[in-house]
Design an enzyme around this catalytic site. Structure first.
Site, PDB file in Angstrom:
ATOM      1  N   LYS A  90       0.806  -1.224   0.000  1.00  0.00           N
ATOM      2  CA  LYS A  90       0.000   0.000   0.000  1.00  0.00           C
ATOM      3  C   LYS A  90       0.842   1.278   0.000  1.00  0.00           C
ATOM      4  CE  LYS A  90      -4.474  -1.539   1.539  1.00  0.00           C
ATOM      5  NZ  LYS A  90      -4.317  -2.938   1.959  1.00  0.00           N
ATOM      6  N   GLU A 112      -9.869   6.959   3.832  1.00  0.00           N
ATOM      7  CA  GLU A 112     -10.725   6.066   4.600  1.00  0.00           C
ATOM      8  C   GLU A 112      -9.948   4.778   4.783  1.00  0.00           C
ATOM      9  OE1 GLU A 112     -11.051   5.989   1.251  1.00  0.00           O
ATOM     10  OE2 GLU A 112     -10.733   3.821   1.117  1.00  0.00           O
ATOM     11  N   SER A 378       1.469  -9.930  -0.806  1.00  0.00           N
ATOM     12  CA  SER A 378       1.161  -8.503  -0.719  1.00  0.00           C
ATOM     13  C   SER A 378       1.581  -7.874   0.607  1.00  0.00           C
ATOM     14  CB  SER A 378      -0.336  -8.277  -0.950  1.00  0.00           C
ATOM     15  OG  SER A 378      -1.104  -9.098  -0.084  1.00  0.00           O
TER      16      SER A 378
HETATM   17  C1  LIG Z   1      -5.130  -3.969   1.740  1.00  0.00           C
HETATM   18  C2  LIG Z   1      -4.425  -5.224   1.472  1.00  0.00           C
HETATM   19  C3  LIG Z   1      -4.828  -6.108   0.444  1.00  0.00           C
HETATM   20  C4  LIG Z   1      -6.051  -5.887  -0.397  1.00  0.00           C
HETATM   21  O1  LIG Z   1      -6.047  -4.743  -1.182  1.00  0.00           O
HETATM   22  P1  LIG Z   1      -5.794  -4.747  -2.743  1.00  0.00           P
HETATM   23  O2  LIG Z   1      -6.083  -3.355  -3.139  1.00  0.00           O
HETATM   24  O3  LIG Z   1      -6.760  -5.741  -3.355  1.00  0.00           O
HETATM   25  O4  LIG Z   1      -4.396  -5.147  -2.987  1.00  0.00           O
HETATM   26  C5  LIG Z   1      -4.068  -7.233   0.211  1.00  0.00           C
HETATM   27  N1  LIG Z   1      -2.981  -7.521   0.959  1.00  0.00           N
HETATM   28  C6  LIG Z   1      -2.587  -6.720   1.974  1.00  0.00           C
HETATM   29  C7  LIG Z   1      -1.391  -7.116   2.764  1.00  0.00           C
HETATM   30  C8  LIG Z   1      -3.291  -5.555   2.271  1.00  0.00           C
HETATM   31  O5  LIG Z   1      -2.888  -4.768   3.269  1.00  0.00           O
END
Ligand SMILES: *Cc1c(COP(=O)(O)O)cnc(C)c1O
Length: 392
Positions: A90, A112, A378
């Site tokens: 992010k 948000e 992610s």
């Molecule tokens: C917020 C988040 C997601 C989901 O958000 P996307 O916009 O679909 O990537 C996935 N993995 C992590 C670690 C997150 O913090």
């Protein structure tokens, strides 16, 4: 051939657009006019890439997971977004948007947040640039995500608990939009995923596309060709997936697998799998697939993973799903948990619960032994330890 990128009206096939109240029309239109010239400018690129390298710690490694490869009968590489500063992808987006906000002369940031991950990334970027930051969060989420609330406050953000509706993400979003309507001239609204009115989905996808840009040279270096056979990622709003696939959208040699949160099962009524269980509607200024009743009231989504329980999925992914460019699989809570423990024990990496959904899609695949599979981790699992401990 299908076009997977945004058209000049802000649509991906039938999805997307900018359905905003009249009072925001000019603000959103200013952003639409500004974003590409800024993103493509040398000055922005120099500052953005400098921060990605020295502050975020990019490039994130592309790691060959040998024990997992053996387990799934393929050559599995993990794209390690979990190693970024603040622990997930992010931050790539939050930094890019704050640089854009500064170049547009904005003096205050709002956001948000649901689980608090986007709130923390935004508060971090605001601390770095000394920008005032207000984060709206549902009152229920404020209770559930205590640690992230404290992190945001420590970083200097004002966290506003939202007491309307179900007191979760949708309600926080409504409140952020209300704030934006009251102070459109000086406020920049940092949206955390590939959702919201055009140009946000395209803006966020471009800022996250550093992921696939790195993949091209990392794969060239590691396997002698700059594309994989499969790309896999989890989908909440869709930003880590969009960044993973961005430079491969038109390359049909590359198969795309998107893992959405099945919750207790896509037919259970307790799910966040909006690509499969949702219907077309408008949410957050964009036409997407979302979880709603026959009269268009939002159904509260459910997933064990706080970051995946957004009631819809961004327009990019809705279009990729409809055109069958992407294969969409639902991964249920129990499958994600099993996958998280497996990665931990086989590779010594504790993934975020969201990322565990991408891993949970691996047992559903049929690979050839020499298939090159890239899966995006992610985020890291520190924030999810309590949930993991409850489910050993
Ligand atoms: C917020 C988040 C997601 C989901 O958000 P996307 O916009 O679909 O990537 C996935 N993995 C992590 C670690 C997150 O913090």
């Amino acid at each position: 051939m299908d076009n997977y990128n945004v058209d000049n009206r802000g649509f991906y096939g039938r999805y997307g657009g900018a359905y905003v109240p009249e009072i925001l029309y000019k603000t959103v239109d200013d952003l639409r006019r500004a974003y590409l010239p800024v993103l493509e400018s040398e000055d922005f690129q120099r500052e953005y890439r400098g921060l990605l390298r020295d502050y975020v710690g990019r490039p994130s490694p592309l790691y060959y997971a040998s024990r997992m490869s053996e387990r799934y009968g393929c050559r599995l590489f993990l794209k390690r977004e979990d190693l970024n500063h603040t622990g997930a992808h992010k931050i790539n987006n939050a930094l890019g948007q704050i640089l854009l906000a500064r170049r547009m002369g904005k003096t205050r940031i709002i956001a948000e947040t649901g689980a608090g991950q986007h709130g923390v990334a935004t508060a971090t970027a605001c601390a770095l640039f000394g920008m005032p930051c207000t984060v709206y969060q549902g009152a229920l989420d404020v209770q559930r995500q205590h640690m992230n609330v404290e992190r945001m406050k420590m970083l200097g953000a004002e966290v506003v608990p939202v007491n309307t509706g179900n007191q979760t993400l949708k309600d926080a979003t409504n409140e952020a939009i209300r704030d934006w309507c009251c102070h459109p001239a000086e406020t920049f609204y940092i949206i955390g995923s590939t959702v919201g009115p055009h140009p946000y989905p395209d803006l966020v996808a471009r800022l996250q596309s550093i992921i696939s840009e790195e993949l091209r040279w990392q794969l060239e270096e590691k396997v002698g060709r700059n594309y994989p056979d499969y790309l896999m990622a989890c989908v909440g709003g869709g930003s880590n997936a969009a960044g993973t696939i961005y430079h491969y959208l038109d390359d049909e040699r590359v198969k795309i697998v998107l893992a959405e949160a099945g919750g207790l099962g896509i037919d259970s009524g307790q799910t966040a799998a909006s690509l499969q269980a949702g219907t077309v509607g408008i949410l957050h200024g964009s036409k997407i697939k979302l979880m709603q009743t026959a009269d268009g009231q939002i159904i509260e989504p459910y997933s064990i993973s706080a970051g995946l329980d957004y009631p819809g999925t961004g327009p990019i992914h809705c279009h990729l799903s409809d055109t069958h460019r992407a294969k969409v699989v639902a991964v249920n809570d129990d499958e994600a948990l099993r996958a998280a423990f497996e990665l931990t024990r086989l590779e010594g990496i504790i993934p975020a619960l969201e990322s565990a959904h991408a891993l949970g899609a691996l047992p559903k695949m049929h690979f050839n032994p020499d298939d090159i599979v890239v899966l995006t981790v992610s985020g890291r699992g520190d924030k999810d330890l309590e949930t993991y401990l409850k489910n050993v």
